[in-house]
Design a protein around this motif. Structure first.
Motif, PDB file in Angstrom:
ATOM      1  N   THR A   1      37.509 -11.394  30.648  1.00  0.00           N
ATOM      2  CA  THR A   1      36.247 -11.471  29.834  1.00  0.00           C
ATOM      3  C   THR A   1      35.511 -10.308  30.358  1.00  0.00           C
ATOM      4  O   THR A   1      34.928  -9.378  29.401  1.00  0.00           O
ATOM      5  N   LEU A   2      35.211 -10.199  31.663  1.00  0.00           N
ATOM      6  CA  LEU A   2      34.548  -8.915  31.990  1.00  0.00           C
ATOM      7  C   LEU A   2      35.102  -7.785  31.719  1.00  0.00           C
ATOM      8  O   LEU A   2      34.652  -6.630  31.313  1.00  0.00           O
ATOM      9  N   THR A   3      36.547  -7.458  31.637  1.00  0.00           N
ATOM     10  CA  THR A   3      37.167  -6.560  31.250  1.00  0.00           C
ATOM     11  C   THR A   3      36.913  -5.794  29.683  1.00  0.00           C
ATOM     12  O   THR A   3      36.756  -4.766  29.520  1.00  0.00           O
ATOM     13  N   ASN A   4      37.274  -7.118  29.019  1.00  0.00           N
ATOM     14  CA  ASN A   4      36.626  -6.697  27.510  1.00  0.00           C
ATOM     15  C   ASN A   4      35.328  -6.219  27.220  1.00  0.00           C
ATOM     16  O   ASN A   4      35.060  -5.474  26.495  1.00  0.00           O
TER      17      ASN A   4
ATOM     18  N   GLU B   1      37.158   3.004  35.687  1.00  0.00           N
ATOM     19  CA  GLU B   1      38.439   2.268  35.169  1.00  0.00           C
ATOM     20  C   GLU B   1      39.211   1.875  36.369  1.00  0.00           C
ATOM     21  O   GLU B   1      39.737   0.656  36.426  1.00  0.00           O
ATOM     22  N   THR B   2      39.210   2.585  37.433  1.00  0.00           N
ATOM     23  CA  THR B   2      39.923   2.255  38.727  1.00  0.00           C
ATOM     24  C   THR B   2      39.374   0.884  39.364  1.00  0.00           C
ATOM     25  O   THR B   2      39.894  -0.074  39.831  1.00  0.00           O
ATOM     26  N   PHE B   3      37.743   1.036  39.364  1.00  0.00           N
ATOM     27  CA  PHE B   3      37.045  -0.176  40.018  1.00  0.00           C
ATOM     28  C   PHE B   3      37.185  -1.302  39.171  1.00  0.00           C
ATOM     29  O   PHE B   3      37.315  -2.664  39.583  1.00  0.00           O
TER      30      PHE B   3
ATOM     31  N   GLY C   1      38.828  -4.829  40.351  1.00  0.00           N
ATOM     32  CA  GLY C   1      37.996  -6.237  40.337  1.00  0.00           C
ATOM     33  C   GLY C   1      38.664  -7.081  39.433  1.00  0.00           C
ATOM     34  O   GLY C   1      38.980  -8.326  39.871  1.00  0.00           O
ATOM     35  N   GLN C   2      39.304  -6.688  38.481  1.00  0.00           N
ATOM     36  CA  GLN C   2      40.071  -7.535  37.699  1.00  0.00           C
ATOM     37  C   GLN C   2      41.532  -8.231  38.415  1.00  0.00           C
ATOM     38  O   GLN C   2      41.736  -9.405  38.424  1.00  0.00           O
ATOM     39  N   GLY C   3      42.251  -7.395  39.213  1.00  0.00           N
ATOM     40  CA  GLY C   3      43.215  -7.729  40.047  1.00  0.00           C
ATOM     41  C   GLY C   3      42.819  -8.744  41.226  1.00  0.00           C
ATOM     42  O   GLY C   3      43.502  -9.634  41.269  1.00  0.00           O
ATOM     43  N   ILE C   4      41.838  -8.530  41.703  1.00  0.00           N
ATOM     44  CA  ILE C   4      41.048  -9.474  42.642  1.00  0.00           C
ATOM     45  C   ILE C   4      40.827 -10.825  42.028  1.00  0.00           C
ATOM     46  O   ILE C   4      41.233 -11.874  42.974  1.00  0.00           O
TER      47      ILE C   4
END
Length: 203
Positions: A97-100, A113-115, A119-122
């Motif tokens: 949801t946050l990525t979208n 984009e890296t952060f 964050g999504q991976g974590i």
């Protein structure tokens, strides 16, 4: 003078047939002697009853009742497993949801984009770990009824990790910490040990 007269002092005592010559009250030949009064008699060919266990055992096949503390620990495992399951699903869903939402705001720079990916991976990793932890806790709870000492050790280790993880989420993790401590205490007690080792005690 007749031996059959009851008032004859030289006659045969009453209750004894003449010719046998044995005192009154003694058993005849071929008959087992009767045990004294007050001594429990045991039937011939029957083994003595085994001692009764304080937890409901004592006879082969007797069903041992799960102690109250073990029942409470099992319920706590189900509750904590369900909470971790919900938390894992929520973490994975929140990461997407946050990525979208970030993508809707416009194109991200290289660092942003890296952060965002980090964050999504974590969050996805934490969600997957929470799901595995939840499933493991539920499996342990399901095996409380028939499992052995390995289930007891696994529950103590599981609860120890739950207490450790809850330290990083205080004050929200105070409930998980309290439940984890109680699981350790209830499964480590003597009645808990007797419950999980009951199959070894029967043989």
């Amino acid at each position: 003078m007749s031996f059959g007269e009851p008032n004859n002092p030289y006659g045969q005592p009453q209750g004894q047939q003449p010719g046998y010559g044995q005192p009154q009250g003694q058993p005849g030949y071929g008959y087992p002697q009767q045990a004294p009064q007050g001594v429990p008699q045991q039937g011939y060919g029957y083994p003595a009853a085994p001692p009764v266990s304080p937890y409901g055992g004592g006879y082969p096949g007797a069903v041992m009742e799960m102690p109250g503390g073990v029942k409470s620990a099992r319920v706590m495992l189900w509750i904590m497993g369900a909470l971790n399951l919900i938390g894992g699903i929520a973490a994975i869903g929140l990461s997407f949801t946050l990525t979208n939402e970030l993508e809707k705001q416009g194109p991200l720079s290289g660092d942003e984009e890296t952060f965002a990916n980090l964050g999504q991976g974590i969050m996805i990793g934490a969600g997957v770990i929470s799901l595995i932890f939840a499933i493991l806790g539920m499996v342990l709870a399901a095996k409380f009824k028939s499992g052995g000492n390995g289930v007891r050790i696994g529950a103590i280790i599981w609860a120890s990790f739950a207490v450790l993880f809850s330290l990083f989420s205080l004050p929200l993790g105070v409930v998980s910490m309290a439940l984890g401590v109680m699981i350790i205490v209830f499964t480590a007690k003597s009645d808990g040990s007797a419950w999980f080792n009951r199959n070894k005690q029967q043989y």
